[in-house]
Design a protein around this motif. Structure first.
Motif, mmCIF file in Angstrom:
data_model
loop_
_atom_site.group_PDB
_atom_site.id
_atom_site.type_symbol
_atom_site.label_atom_id
_atom_site.label_comp_id
_atom_site.label_asym_id
_atom_site.label_seq_id
_atom_site.Cartn_x
_atom_site.Cartn_y
_atom_site.Cartn_z
ATOM 1 N N GLN A 4 0.688 -3.044 -0.313
ATOM 2 C CA GLN A 4 -0.113 -1.909 -0.755
ATOM 3 C C GLN A 4 0.766 -0.670 -0.891
ATOM 4 N N SER A 7 2.684 -0.834 -4.046
ATOM 5 C CA SER A 7 1.811 -0.597 -5.178
ATOM 6 C C SER A 7 1.585 0.892 -5.405
ATOM 7 N N VAL A 8 1.332 1.634 -4.333
ATOM 8 C CA VAL A 8 1.112 3.068 -4.462
ATOM 9 C C VAL A 8 2.380 3.760 -4.941
ATOM 10 N N SER A 11 2.607 3.376 -8.697
ATOM 11 C CA SER A 11 1.666 4.287 -9.352
ATOM 12 C C SER A 11 2.219 5.705 -9.381
ATOM 13 N N SER A 65 -5.555 3.893 -9.497
ATOM 14 C CA SER A 65 -4.875 2.951 -8.625
ATOM 15 C C SER A 65 -4.415 3.620 -7.339
ATOM 16 N N ALA A 66 -3.922 4.844 -7.448
ATOM 17 C CA ALA A 66 -3.485 5.579 -6.264
ATOM 18 C C ALA A 66 -4.674 5.994 -5.400
ATOM 19 N N ASN A 68 -7.867 4.366 -5.339
ATOM 20 C CA ASN A 68 -8.714 3.252 -4.921
ATOM 21 C C ASN A 68 -7.864 2.217 -4.185
ATOM 22 N N THR A 69 -7.939 2.226 -2.885
ATOM 23 C CA THR A 69 -7.097 1.328 -2.093
ATOM 24 C C THR A 69 -7.536 -0.138 -2.186
ATOM 25 N N SER A 72 -6.276 -1.340 -5.792
ATOM 26 C CA SER A 72 -5.042 -0.682 -6.179
ATOM 27 C C SER A 72 -4.106 -1.589 -6.974
ATOM 28 N N GLU A 76 -3.174 -1.099 -10.858
ATOM 29 C CA GLU A 76 -1.769 -0.819 -11.146
ATOM 30 C C GLU A 76 -1.183 -1.822 -12.130
#
Length: 102
Positions: A4, A7-8, A11, A65-66, A68-69, A72, A76
């Motif tokens: 996660q 992923s952030v 983004s 995406s950033a 909504n955890t 995400s 993304e």
């Protein structure tokens, strides 16, 4: 958690870059219009306008995406795919512009 976080971070790169690419597309449209590039210019500026919309959509998906955890990674991936499509269109437009100028 590591996936996660990764992923952030992606983004965080896609969002500002895609917003910058909107500005690049708008600038290129202005340059083409100043060149009076004829038929090729007509198609290239339409292609760049579509490309600009793609980058705006990409920015939106990256932003969500950033935020909504839960979704995400999925959001993304969509943003990344749209970004790559936009870059491809921008590359095609630049090839057409190069041949028109040259």
């Amino acid at each position: 958690m590591g996936k996660q976080r990764e992923s952030v971070d992606l983004s965080g790169h896609i969002l500002p870059t895609s917003a910058t690419m909107v500005g690049v597309c708008v600038t290129a449209i202005g340059i083409i219009r100043l060149m009076h590039a004829g038929t090729v210019g007509f198609y290239v500026d339409k292609l760049l306008a579509i490309d600009s919309v793609l980058f705006v959509i990409c920015s939106a998906f990256s932003f969500y995406s950033a935020r909504n955890t839960q979704r995400s990674a999925q959001l993304e991936n969509i943003a990344e795919s749209i970004f790559l499509a936009g870059l491809t269109l921008l590359g095609i437009a630049s090839v057409f512009m190069t041949f028109k100028v040259g």
